[in-house]
Write a protein that holds these residues in place. Structure first.
Motif, mmCIF file in Angstrom:
data_model
loop_
_atom_site.group_PDB
_atom_site.id
_atom_site.type_symbol
_atom_site.label_atom_id
_atom_site.label_comp_id
_atom_site.label_asym_id
_atom_site.label_seq_id
_atom_site.Cartn_x
_atom_site.Cartn_y
_atom_site.Cartn_z
ATOM 1 N N TYR A 64 0.835 -1.199 0.000
ATOM 2 C CA TYR A 64 0.000 0.000 0.000
ATOM 3 C C TYR A 64 0.873 1.254 0.000
ATOM 4 O O TYR A 64 0.560 2.234 -0.678
ATOM 5 C CB TYR A 64 -0.955 0.013 1.192
ATOM 6 C CG TYR A 64 -2.032 -1.047 1.128
ATOM 7 C CD1 TYR A 64 -2.636 -1.372 -0.083
ATOM 8 C CD2 TYR A 64 -2.446 -1.732 2.253
ATOM 9 C CE1 TYR A 64 -3.624 -2.338 -0.159
ATOM 10 C CE2 TYR A 64 -3.434 -2.703 2.187
ATOM 11 C CZ TYR A 64 -4.012 -2.998 0.978
ATOM 12 O OH TYR A 64 -4.986 -3.964 0.914
ATOM 13 N N LYS A 65 1.953 1.217 0.758
ATOM 14 C CA LYS A 65 2.869 2.357 0.810
ATOM 15 C C LYS A 65 3.438 2.636 -0.577
ATOM 16 O O LYS A 65 3.464 3.785 -1.025
ATOM 17 C CB LYS A 65 3.997 2.071 1.797
ATOM 18 C CG LYS A 65 5.015 3.163 1.909
ATOM 19 C CD LYS A 65 6.143 2.752 2.835
ATOM 20 C CE LYS A 65 7.296 3.719 2.735
ATOM 21 N NZ LYS A 65 8.491 3.225 3.388
ATOM 22 N N ASN A 66 3.874 1.579 -1.255
ATOM 23 C CA ASN A 66 4.422 1.740 -2.602
ATOM 24 C C ASN A 66 3.378 2.268 -3.578
ATOM 25 O O ASN A 66 3.671 3.122 -4.424
ATOM 26 C CB ASN A 66 5.015 0.423 -3.112
ATOM 27 C CG ASN A 66 6.266 0.021 -2.356
ATOM 28 O OD1 ASN A 66 6.934 0.848 -1.754
ATOM 29 N ND2 ASN A 66 6.573 -1.258 -2.370
ATOM 30 N N GLN A 67 2.153 1.745 -3.477
ATOM 31 C CA GLN A 67 1.080 2.218 -4.351
ATOM 32 C C GLN A 67 0.787 3.694 -4.104
ATOM 33 O O GLN A 67 0.601 4.471 -5.050
ATOM 34 C CB GLN A 67 -0.191 1.391 -4.130
ATOM 35 C CG GLN A 67 -0.098 -0.026 -4.652
ATOM 36 C CD GLN A 67 -1.334 -0.846 -4.304
ATOM 37 O OE1 GLN A 67 -2.248 -0.384 -3.626
ATOM 38 N NE2 GLN A 67 -1.366 -2.083 -4.772
ATOM 39 N N ILE A 68 0.749 4.086 -2.842
ATOM 40 C CA ILE A 68 0.464 5.482 -2.506
ATOM 41 C C ILE A 68 1.587 6.383 -2.997
ATOM 42 O O ILE A 68 1.330 7.446 -3.575
ATOM 43 C CB ILE A 68 0.250 5.633 -0.978
ATOM 44 C CG1 ILE A 68 -1.073 4.972 -0.578
ATOM 45 C CG2 ILE A 68 0.272 7.100 -0.560
ATOM 46 C CD1 ILE A 68 -1.269 4.838 0.910
ATOM 47 N N GLU A 69 2.836 5.964 -2.780
ATOM 48 C CA GLU A 69 3.969 6.776 -3.235
ATOM 49 C C GLU A 69 3.953 6.930 -4.747
ATOM 50 O O GLU A 69 4.214 8.011 -5.277
ATOM 51 C CB GLU A 69 5.291 6.147 -2.781
ATOM 52 C CG GLU A 69 5.555 6.309 -1.295
ATOM 53 C CD GLU A 69 6.796 5.562 -0.833
ATOM 54 O OE1 GLU A 69 7.342 4.733 -1.611
ATOM 55 O OE2 GLU A 69 7.223 5.800 0.306
ATOM 56 N N SER A 70 3.635 5.848 -5.448
ATOM 57 C CA SER A 70 3.600 5.917 -6.906
ATOM 58 C C SER A 70 2.461 6.817 -7.379
ATOM 59 O O SER A 70 2.623 7.591 -8.323
ATOM 60 C CB SER A 70 3.512 4.496 -7.456
ATOM 61 O OG SER A 70 2.486 4.290 -8.302
ATOM 62 N N LYS A 71 1.314 6.768 -6.722
ATOM 63 C CA LYS A 71 0.186 7.631 -7.086
ATOM 64 C C LYS A 71 0.526 9.095 -6.804
ATOM 65 O O LYS A 71 0.205 9.976 -7.615
ATOM 66 C CB LYS A 71 -1.068 7.204 -6.308
ATOM 67 C CG LYS A 71 -2.322 7.848 -6.805
ATOM 68 C CD LYS A 71 -2.635 7.414 -8.217
ATOM 69 C CE LYS A 71 -3.967 7.939 -8.663
ATOM 70 N NZ LYS A 71 -4.274 7.598 -10.044
ATOM 71 N N ILE A 72 1.182 9.352 -5.680
ATOM 72 C CA ILE A 72 1.591 10.726 -5.357
ATOM 73 C C ILE A 72 2.546 11.248 -6.421
ATOM 74 O O ILE A 72 2.410 12.386 -6.883
ATOM 75 C CB ILE A 72 2.239 10.787 -3.956
ATOM 76 C CG1 ILE A 72 1.172 10.612 -2.878
ATOM 77 C CG2 ILE A 72 2.993 12.095 -3.752
ATOM 78 C CD1 ILE A 72 1.720 10.457 -1.473
ATOM 79 N N GLN A 73 3.496 10.422 -6.826
ATOM 80 C CA GLN A 73 4.454 10.834 -7.853
ATOM 81 C C GLN A 73 3.740 11.107 -9.170
ATOM 82 O O GLN A 73 4.032 12.083 -9.863
ATOM 83 C CB GLN A 73 5.535 9.766 -8.048
ATOM 84 C CG GLN A 73 6.635 10.171 -8.996
ATOM 85 C CD GLN A 73 7.404 11.381 -8.509
ATOM 86 O OE1 GLN A 73 7.787 11.457 -7.363
ATOM 87 N NE2 GLN A 73 7.624 12.344 -9.395
ATOM 88 N N GLU A 74 2.775 10.255 -9.509
ATOM 89 C CA GLU A 74 2.002 10.435 -10.745
ATOM 90 C C GLU A 74 1.245 11.770 -10.719
ATOM 91 O O GLU A 74 1.268 12.530 -11.688
ATOM 92 C CB GLU A 74 1.027 9.268 -10.889
ATOM 93 C CG GLU A 74 0.203 9.264 -12.137
ATOM 94 C CD GLU A 74 -0.747 8.070 -12.170
ATOM 95 O OE1 GLU A 74 -1.920 8.289 -12.531
ATOM 96 O OE2 GLU A 74 -0.308 6.950 -11.838
ATOM 97 N N ILE A 75 0.595 12.052 -9.597
ATOM 98 C CA ILE A 75 -0.158 13.309 -9.463
ATOM 99 C C ILE A 75 0.790 14.502 -9.514
ATOM 100 O O ILE A 75 0.509 15.510 -10.172
ATOM 101 C CB ILE A 75 -0.975 13.301 -8.149
ATOM 102 C CG1 ILE A 75 -2.103 12.272 -8.252
ATOM 103 C CG2 ILE A 75 -1.529 14.685 -7.840
ATOM 104 C CD1 ILE A 75 -2.823 12.012 -6.945
ATOM 105 N N GLN A 76 1.923 14.368 -8.853
ATOM 106 C CA GLN A 76 2.904 15.449 -8.851
ATOM 107 C C GLN A 76 3.408 15.729 -10.271
ATOM 108 O O GLN A 76 3.525 16.889 -10.679
ATOM 109 C CB GLN A 76 4.070 15.075 -7.934
ATOM 110 C CG GLN A 76 5.030 16.198 -7.662
ATOM 111 C CD GLN A 76 6.086 15.786 -6.651
ATOM 112 O OE1 GLN A 76 6.282 14.616 -6.370
ATOM 113 N NE2 GLN A 76 6.772 16.773 -6.099
#
Length: 125
Positions: free
Chosen positions: A78-90
């Motif tokens: 979940y942490k990896n998924q959230i970090e990847s989504k944050i990076q995508e949004i950024q």
């Protein structure tokens, strides 16, 4: 271990004690022999109960460790998924800002050109 297994183990233990006690009491032997048999049977049953309790404790410990490992793995996923989504949004926001900056520069350039054309037209008149 599920509650059904606990009931089974408890029933097995209780049945062993009751069956052993009845077997010794109903067997034709003297009082001393009966007492010795009862003591031996009780010690054996308690030894078995202790062994089962130790085994049960070890099983619980293993199950807890397995659950802890699974929980840690899921948290990391979940942490990896959230970090990847944050990076995508950024990345999307940065791209949108760059696009808006380009559009603003183009509009400012158009406005400057329009102002220059208006000034040239005003001077020509």
């Amino acid at each position: 271990m599920s509650s059904n297994k606990l009931y089974f183990v408890g029933g097995l233990f209780l049945g062993t004690i009751i069956g052993g006690t009845l077997g010794v009491l109903l067997a034709p032997s003297s009082g001393d022999e009966t007492r010795k048999k009862l003591i031996e049977g009780t010690e054996g049953a308690l030894g078995n109960a202790y062994d089962q309790a130790v085994e049960y404790g070890e099983n619980l410990k293993e199950q807890f460790q397995d659950m802890q490992e699974q929980f840690t793995e899921r948290v990391n996923e979940y942490k990896n998924q959230i970090e990847s989504k944050i990076q995508e949004i950024q990345d999307e926001v940065e791209q949108d800002i760059a696009d808006l900056s380009e559009e603003l520069e183009a509009l400012e350039k158009e406005e400057a050109e329009s102002s220059e054309e208006a000034e040239v037209a005003a001077k020509e008149e």
